[in-house]
Write a protein that holds these residues in place. Structure first.
Motif, PDB file in Angstrom:
ATOM      1  N   GLY A   1       0.834  -1.169  -0.032  1.00 45.43           N
ATOM      2  CA  GLY A   1      -0.032   0.017  -0.014  1.00 45.43           C
ATOM      3  C   GLY A   1       0.686   1.423   0.064  1.00 45.43           C
ATOM      4  O   GLY A   1       0.131   2.388   0.140  1.00 45.43           O
ATOM      5  N   GLU A   2       2.092   1.213   0.045  1.00 48.37           N
ATOM      6  CA  GLU A   2       2.992   2.254  -0.020  1.00 48.37           C
ATOM      7  C   GLU A   2       3.404   2.561  -1.283  1.00 48.37           C
ATOM      8  O   GLU A   2       4.018   1.801  -2.000  1.00 48.37           O
ATOM      9  N   GLU A   3       3.558   3.912  -1.695  1.00 46.86           N
ATOM     10  CA  GLU A   3       4.061   4.399  -2.957  1.00 46.86           C
ATOM     11  C   GLU A   3       5.575   4.546  -2.917  1.00 46.86           C
ATOM     12  O   GLU A   3       6.293   4.649  -1.917  1.00 46.86           O
ATOM     13  N   ILE A   4       6.270   3.775  -3.822  1.00 48.50           N
ATOM     14  CA  ILE A   4       7.817   3.688  -3.923  1.00 48.50           C
ATOM     15  C   ILE A   4       8.364   4.036  -5.251  1.00 48.50           C
ATOM     16  O   ILE A   4       7.670   4.081  -6.393  1.00 48.50           O
ATOM     17  N   SER A   5       9.420   4.637  -5.385  1.00 43.99           N
ATOM     18  CA  SER A   5       9.904   5.086  -6.473  1.00 43.99           C
ATOM     19  C   SER A   5      11.226   4.111  -6.917  1.00 43.99           C
ATOM     20  O   SER A   5      12.161   3.766  -5.828  1.00 43.99           O
TER      21      SER A   5
END
Length: 638
Positions: A523-527
């Motif tokens: 559920g976390e946005e990552i680059s």
């Protein structure tokens, strides 16, 4: 055809019954019913999918040529000329005779004869069944395969041809020259420092020589030159080797076949060995060492089957490894935090207010926590509110209903516990209760909490080690208790090798999508940024890690890559895509196994294209549905 007619009759009857029995009478009713019946007839025809031909009866048959563009087509013939050159020349001659060309690589692509020189054999496997289906639906009545006959779907080719009514023939190429390949390189993915690492290589294929040499490299340095007997026709030849004890860290192991043969893409294999990897299944750390870590670490090592490490605080910022961990060096607080971040399950003992902030940060992504707090402030790590420890001897009272009740309903006549932390706010989850001196009000000794993303066990009493200190039933009860707690924590979902975003394997096969694990980042946005060995960007994307923590990115060319993941923290690492393909290690099929003679094409064999490949049936059905909808609204019907 009979099932289609029966379906049409039944559907038409239902439509007529609805309009003449269920709907209001309107003047346009016959026209509306005709529109609906036409739409139903169109859908029935698309399901039936008959062959539609617009060619005159005396027109020549439509001929398609499928060019196999898999990697094995680049092998050399006995005269040293690549098979691909011969295949392209033959395809050009077929095109001059009026045949239409398709290339069957990663996808099926139509080829203009003038652009044949731009096509290259790069697909990982020969999958020609899809190409046969595409050609048949484009109107082919005869299909010719230009292939080395090392195909992965021979049954799909013949079945599709018979179902769609097309003939298939094979334009066979010359057999390639002798070829040997490294069918397998086996080394353990992980090891411990000081332990000898053993490996094995398997060579398969044919050779004109009596023996063959395989060179093994570790981190680019040649360590072994293995001499093997050349395998018999299609057989295997095996050799084992020992790498000795490697230093802690990641080591690249490669094996190369030192032979000049017809196909170089199967001559080298790569693997990675992690010695003393930072990823740990269970990490135990005690901030106030007593007897408990000695027994707890042994039990968790036996019952979980995961890599287990243990550290004891020996002073400010200094943590010594326990002997069962197999690690020789102490770590400072920064090193311990790095290990805690990569652990699947953390057992924290002697947690107080001073260590709370450090542990909250380091264990934020752990899948499971077993917390032994020493005061009320330390109990906050487990998400429970507790008061100051109560002295005295506390005897087991009962085991309330809980996920581990089956293993704790017989914990009787055991040594007492001590220093119980009373719950200030009873939030549920009590799994063991004790009473002072065996009388008085019960207090919780063990609380289990399921937080959704992880599971936590709060141990609110001290002295469980006294059970393990005694032989017989007390020691067995100790083992059963913590085996049940560990099993409950690990029962939800697969083990992913510790929290973090990283490729699922360090070495990927050619043409394989990069499969990533993001355990702890759901559920976390990552680059995500991936660059090749010279710094050229290969992947640069921002994504949200889905539930299940698995996501993929497109395949990459062979080479070594470095990745950087930026989220709430930053991680870097490397992985590799090896150029190996085992196509040439498969047997070349007999042409008769791929061919479908004209007489075997089945009753549907007639010239034309299936109805689904024409656009007008879809336009007709959509037009009739729209006409009925507009007509119903104008007539006052819903």
């Amino acid at each position: 055809m009979v099932p289609a007619l029966l379906f049409l009759l039944v559907a038409g009857g239902v439509c007529g019954w609805v309009y003449y029995r269920r709907e209001f009478h309107v003047r346009a009713r016959p026209l509306l019913l005709a529109a609906r019946l036409g739409a139903v007839a169109g859908v029935t025809a698309l399901i039936w999918n008959p062959i539609v031909s617009t060619a005159p009866a005396d027109a020549p048959p439509e001929h398609f040529v499928v060019l196999d563009a898999s990697a094995s087509m680049s092998a050399n013939a006995p005269d040293g000329v690549p098979l691909w050159d011969s295949a392209v020349a033959r395809a050009g001659r077929w095109a001059e005779g009026g045949a239409r060309l398709l290339s069957a690589g990663a996808t099926v692509v139509a080829i203009d004869p003038d652009s044949l020189a731009t096509v290259s054999p790069s697909a990982v496997r020969s999958v020609l069944g899809e190409a046969v289906a595409v050609a048949a639906e484009a109107g082919a009545s005869e299909i010719t395969l230009i292939t080395d006959r090392r195909v992965s779907d021979p049954v799909a080719i013949t079945r599709t041809a018979r179902q769609l009514g097309v003939g298939v023939s094979v334009d066979s190429l010359h057999a390639p020259g002798p070829n040997l390949g490294l069918a397998r390189l086996e080394v353990p993915p992980t090891s411990e420092s000081g332990v000898q690492i053993r490996g094995r290589v398997d060579v398969q294929g044919t050779s004109r020589e009596d023996s063959v040499t395989v060179t093994v490299h570790v981190d680019g340095r040649a360590t072994h030159a293995l001499r093997l007997v050349a395998p018999e026709q299609g057989g295997f030849s095996t050799a084992e080797f020992a790498l000795g004890a490697l230093a802690a860290g990641s080591h690249r192991v490669s094996a190369r076949l030192e032979a000049q043969d017809a196909f170089p893409l199967d001559d080298e294999r790569t693997a990675v060995v992690e010695v003393d990897p930072e990823e740990t299944g269970v990490l135990l750390v005690s901030f106030a060492p007593d007897w408990e870590p000695r027994f707890m670490l042994t039990v968790l090592d036996q019952v979980t089957g995961l890599p287990v490490r243990g550290y004891l605080r020996a002073g400010p910022g200094n943590f010594l490894p326990m002997m069962a961990a197999g690690v020789a060096e102490a770590v400072d607080q920064a090193g311990l935090e790095r290990l805690l971040r990569r652990a699947e399950v953390v057992v924290a003992m002697g947690v107080d207010g001073a260590s709370l902030q450090f542990l909250e940060r380091a264990t934020a992504r752990a899948r499971g926590l077993i917390v032994f707090p020493s005061d009320g402030a330390g109990a906050a790590l487990a998400g429970v509110a507790a008061g100051a420890p109560l002295s005295g001897e506390w005897y087991l009272h009962e085991a309330p209903p809980s996920p581990i009740a089956a293993e704790t309903d017989r914990l009787l006549d055991l040594p007492p516990l001590s220093a119980v932390l009373p719950l200030v706010d009873d939030g549920g989850g009590e799994a063991l209760s004790v009473r002072l001196g065996g009388a008085g009000e019960p207090e919780a000794a063990l609380v289990l909490r399921d937080e959704g993303r992880r599971r936590v066990a709060a141990v609110l009493a001290r002295g469980f080690w006294r059970w393990a200190f005694r032989d017989g039933a007390p020691r067995e009860h100790y083992r059963r208790l913590w085996a049940a707690v560990g099993g409950w924590i690990l029962s939800e979902g697969p083990i992913a090798g510790g929290p973090g975003v990283r490729p699922s394997v360090p070495v990927l096969g050619l043409g394989t999508p990069v499969r990533w694990r993001g355990r702890g980042y759901e559920g976390e946005e990552i680059s995500l940024s991936v660059t090749d060995s010279v710094g050229v960007p290969a992947i640069d994307t921002v994504t949200v890690v889905p539930p299940g923590a698995l996501f993929t990115t497109p395949p990459l060319p062979p080479g070594r890559y470095q990745y950087t993941v930026a989220a709430s923290d930053t991680a870097v690492g490397t992985f590799e895509v090896e150029p190996f393909t085992g196509e040439m290690l498969h047997r070349a099929l007999d042409p008769a196994e791929l061919a479908v003679p004209a007489g075997e094409r089945g009753p549907s064999a007639r010239r034309g294209r299936p109805l689904r490949t024409w656009p007008w049936p879809y336009l007709l059905v959509i037009g009739l549905l729209c006409a009925e909808w507009i007509g119903r609204r104008r007539a006052g019907l819903r």
